[in-house]
Scaffold this active site. Structure first.
Site, PDB file in Angstrom:
ATOM      1  N   PHE A  84       3.032   8.531  10.605  1.00 26.77           N
ATOM      2  CA  PHE A  84       2.196   9.211   9.625  1.00 26.77           C
ATOM      3  C   PHE A  84       3.022  10.237   8.840  1.00 26.77           C
ATOM      4  CE2 PHE A  84      -2.462   8.634  11.223  1.00 26.77           C
ATOM      5  CZ  PHE A  84      -2.296   7.266  11.230  1.00 26.77           C
ATOM      6  N   TRP A 116      -9.730   8.978  -1.577  1.00 24.96           N
ATOM      7  CA  TRP A 116     -10.170   8.017  -0.546  1.00 24.96           C
ATOM      8  C   TRP A 116     -11.495   7.355  -0.908  1.00 24.96           C
ATOM      9  CZ3 TRP A 116      -6.833   6.183   2.654  1.00 24.96           C
ATOM     10  CH2 TRP A 116      -5.780   6.965   3.138  1.00 24.96           C
ATOM     11  N   TRP A 150       0.818  -1.217   0.000  1.00 23.40           N
ATOM     12  CA  TRP A 150       0.000   0.000   0.000  1.00 23.40           C
ATOM     13  C   TRP A 150       0.852   1.267   0.000  1.00 23.40           C
ATOM     14  CZ3 TRP A 150      -4.972   1.853  -0.050  1.00 23.40           C
ATOM     15  CH2 TRP A 150      -5.187   3.139   0.466  1.00 23.40           C
ATOM     16  N   ARG A 206      -1.288  16.865  12.636  1.00 19.12           N
ATOM     17  CA  ARG A 206      -0.468  15.978  11.818  1.00 19.12           C
ATOM     18  C   ARG A 206       0.091  16.660  10.567  1.00 19.12           C
ATOM     19  NH1 ARG A 206      -5.741  13.971  11.779  1.00 19.12           N
ATOM     20  NH2 ARG A 206      -6.882  14.045   9.807  1.00 19.12           N
ATOM     21  N   GLU A 215      -5.685  18.493   5.836  1.00 14.43           N
ATOM     22  CA  GLU A 215      -4.532  17.598   5.903  1.00 14.43           C
ATOM     23  C   GLU A 215      -3.416  18.108   4.983  1.00 14.43           C
ATOM     24  OE1 GLU A 215      -6.159  13.345   7.181  1.00 14.43           O
ATOM     25  OE2 GLU A 215      -6.428  13.698   5.042  1.00 14.43           O
ATOM     26  N   ASN A 224       0.104   5.688   0.256  1.00 15.13           N
ATOM     27  CA  ASN A 224      -0.702   6.901   0.119  1.00 15.13           C
ATOM     28  C   ASN A 224       0.198   8.137   0.152  1.00 15.13           C
ATOM     29  OD1 ASN A 224      -1.322   5.852   3.084  1.00 15.13           O
ATOM     30  ND2 ASN A 224      -1.839   8.008   3.204  1.00 15.13           N
ATOM     31  N   ASP A 225      -0.006   9.089   1.015  1.00 15.57           N
ATOM     32  CA  ASP A 225       0.598  10.421   0.900  1.00 15.57           C
ATOM     33  C   ASP A 225       2.097  10.428   0.580  1.00 15.57           C
ATOM     34  OD1 ASP A 225      -1.876  10.800   2.014  1.00 15.57           O
ATOM     35  OD2 ASP A 225      -1.169  11.841   3.791  1.00 15.57           O
TER      36      ASP A 225
END
Length: 494
Positions: A98, A306, A36, A167, A223, A38-39
Site C-alpha cells: 500500500f 472513490w 489501475w 497506513r 488517509e 490510485n494514490d
C-alpha cells in the site's frame, strides 16, 4: 534479487503498454502505465530527476493487489515509465504494497517506506487487512526489501490505535539528520488520527506522539497524511473518509483536508489555526508533496474520487491519472496552489482578446482545443446592473460539453460535466464559494485530454474534474446572462 512476481509484472506492463496509443493517454498528466492507478507514492527528487511512484494493479483497470508503479521526469510534465518498483511478493505484504513515501539516505540510496498488508480472518469470521510498515532500498530503478520487515506492527501502536487502519507513511529527514514519519490511523470507533514516529537511521522507528486527533470533526479515518513547513507555518494535509459538508467545504465525502498552524519541534506539538479543503472540484484525493531542488513545495494528487469510479469503464487499458503538479504557498492564512511554472515552457500559439463585452453566447477566434492553458479576467460591464451568470463551456460540440459557471450575486462557482458523455449516475457537479467583488473574478483553466483544473484568483481555490469526452469535441464558448466584460489569453500546450 527480483522476485518472480515482480518480474511477471514488469514483463506484462512492458508488453501491454504497446497496445495504448500515445494519443489515448493524457498529454502531460501521468496516468497508469497499464491497468489501475490510485494514490501517488514516493514523490521525490532523486539523482537529478523527479520520481513518482503510484498504487498500481497492472493486470486489470480496476483495484487489485497493490504494486508500486514508477515514473520519472525532469520537468514534472513529461514522464518516462520505469519498471514496477514493488510487488506483493513477501509473506508480510502478500495482499498488497500500500501507499508510502521516499527519502534519500546519506549513502546515496533511496529508501521507500510503505504499508505492507496481509488479510487475516478474525474471531468474528470477518476478513480484515492487517497493516504493518515495511522498507525497501534501491538505486532509483531496482529496490530490495529490508530483511527485518515489517519494521512497525501492532506492538508499536499507541493504546487504542487500530491495527486494521495504520497506513500511508510520509517520511522526511530533519535538519539534524534524524528522520520523522507521519501515519494515518484510526481508533477502535473509526475516528481518525495522525501518528508521529521518529528514527535515527531511517530503519529503526519508535512511536513519539499522536500529532493530531480528529475528535469527530472531519470524517473518520485520515488517509495519506503529509506534514511540512511552508512560508513560516506548518501544514498538515490528509484525505479523510466519510466527511460531512461544512458550508461549502468538504463536499466530497472521501475528500481532502488542509490544516495550517504552528509546530513546536521540541515538544512535537502542532497548534491548528485554520482548516480548508485542498481541492473543491470532483476528482482529487491522496495528495503528496515533495521539496524541489530550488525550494518549492510541490504537490500532486490522485485525480479521482472513490465515488466516481464508474465514470470510466473497467474495459479501458488504463484507469487513473495524477493531477497537475502544483506549487504551494500560504497567503493570508490560506493554502494557495498554482500550476508548476514548468508548464509555461509548453505554451504556444498565444491568442489574446481584450475587453470583450457580450451577453448571450459567443465564440472567439482562435479559442478551442483540448490541450489548453487559458486565463480569464471577468468583470461587470454595466455599472447599473450586475450580470446574473457567466459560463465557459469546453470539450464541446453539438452533443457534449463541460461547463464552469459563476453567479456573482452568490459568489458561487460550479463545475458541471453531466453532458460530458457519461452514461452513469455518478457525481457530475461541485460548487465552491469564491471571493469576488462586484462580479470580478480571475480564472486559469488547464485542459488536458481527459481533465480540467481550474485555478481561481491566482490559486486561492482549485477545482479539478476528469472528463472522458470524445477528443473530437474541442469547442470552447462563453455565455453571459447580463453584460460581461472579459479579458482572455489562451495558449495551446505542446
Amino acid at each position: 534479487m527480483i522476485s518472480e512476481i515482480l518480474q511477471d509484472a514488469r514483463r506484462y506492463e512492458e508488453t501491454a503498454e504497446k497496445e495504448i496509443a500515445k494519443e489515448e493517454r493524457p498529454a502531460f498528466h501521468l496516468c497508469s502505465r497499464v491497468g489501475w492507478m490510485n494514490d501517488p507514492n514516493g514523490f521525490s527528487y532523486y539523482n537529478g530527476k523527479y520520481h513518482l511512484f503510484y498504487q498500481y494493479y497492472p493486470y486489470e483497470s480496476k483495484w487489485g493487489p497493490m504494486h508500486w508503479g514508477h515514473a520519472v521526469s525532469s520537468d514534472l510534465l513529461h514522464w518516462e515509465y520505469l519498471p514496477a518498483a514493488l510487488a506483493p511478493d513477501e509473506c508480510y505484504d502478500r495482499d498488497g504494497c500500500f501507499s508510502g513515501s521516499a527519502v534519500t539516505l546519506p549513502d546515496g540510496r533511496q529508501l521507500l517506506v510503505y504499508t505492507s498488508v496481509i488479510k487475516e480472518r478474525q474471531e468474528d469470521h470477518v476478513i480484515r487487512d492487517i497493516q504493518t510498515q515495511s522498507l525497501a532500498v534501491g538505486d532509483g530503478l531496482n529496490y530490495q526489501k529490508y530483511e527485518a520487515n515489517p519494521v512497525l506492527d501492532e506492538k508499536d501502536l499507541p493504546e487504542g490505535a487500530s491495527r486494521f487502519d495504520f497506513r500511508d507513511p510520509k517520511v522526511w529527514q530533519n535538519e539534524d539528520g534524524t528522520y520523522s514519519c507521519v501515519f494515518g490511523n484510526a481508533l477502535a470507533d473509526g475516528d481518525g488520527q495522525v501518528l508521529l514516529y521518529g528514527s535515527e537511521d531511517g530503519f529503526r522507528w519508535t512511536f513519539q506522539k499522536v500529532l493530531v486527533s480528529n475528535g469527530g470533526r472531519f470524517g473518520k479515518m485520515w488517509e495519506c497524511p503529509d506534514f511540512f513547513p511552508l512560508d513560516g507555518k506548518w501544514v498538515l494535509l490528509a484525505s479523510p473518509t466519510d466527511m460531512l459538508p461544512k458550508g461549502f467545504e468538504y463536499h466530497n465525502g472521501n475528500g481532502s483536508l488542509c490544516l495550517i498552524g504552528s509546530y513546536d519541534e521540541q515538544t512535537k506539538t502542532f497548534h491548528e489555526e485554520s482548516d480548508q479543503a485542498i481541492d473543491y472540484g470532483i476528482d482529487f484525493y491522496a495528495s503528496q508533496t515533495t521539496l524541489a531542488p530550488d525550494g518549492r513545495r510541490i504537490m500532486v494528487g490522485w485525480m479521482q474520487n472513490w465515488d466516481t469510479l464508474p465514470l470510466r469503464s473497467p474495459e479501458v487499458p488504463w484507469n487513473g491519472q495524477m493531477s497537475m503538479p502544483r506549487e504551494l504557498s500560504i497567503r493570508n492564512g490560506r493554502l494557495y496552489q498554482t500550476p508548476v511554472r514548468e508548464l509555461d515552457a509548453m505554451r504556444c500559439n498565444r491568442v489574446v482578446h481584450e475587453k470583450v463585452s457580450f451577453t448571450g453566447t459567443v465564440c472567439l477566434a482562435g479559442v478551442s482545443g483540448r490541450r489548453v492553458d487559458m486565463e480569464l479576467n471577468l468583470r461587470r460591464k454595466d455599472s447599473e446592473a450586475l450580470y446574473h451568470k457567466f459560463a465557459v463551456r469546453f470539450a464541446q460540440n453539438d452533443l457534449y460539453q463541460t461547463s464552469l459557471s459563476f453567479r456573482p450575486r452568490e459568489s458561487i462557482l460550479k463545475v458541471d460535466r453531466k453532458f460530458s458523455g457519461s452514461r452513469r449516475a455518478v457525481i457530475h457537479q461541485r460548487r465552491c464559494l469564491v471571493n469576488s467583488t462586484d462580479g470580478s473574478l480571475k480564472l486559469r483553466i488547464i485542459l488536458d485530454r481527459f481533465s480540467v483544473e481550474v485555478f481561481v484568483n491566482d490559486g486561492e481555490h482549485v477545482l479539478t474534474a476528469t472528463i472522458y469526452t470524445e477528443q473530437i469535441a474541442d469547442g470552447i464558448s462563453f455565455f453571459a446572462d447580463g453584460m460581461v466584460e472579459m479579458d482572455l489569453v489562451k495558449y495551446d500546450l505542446r
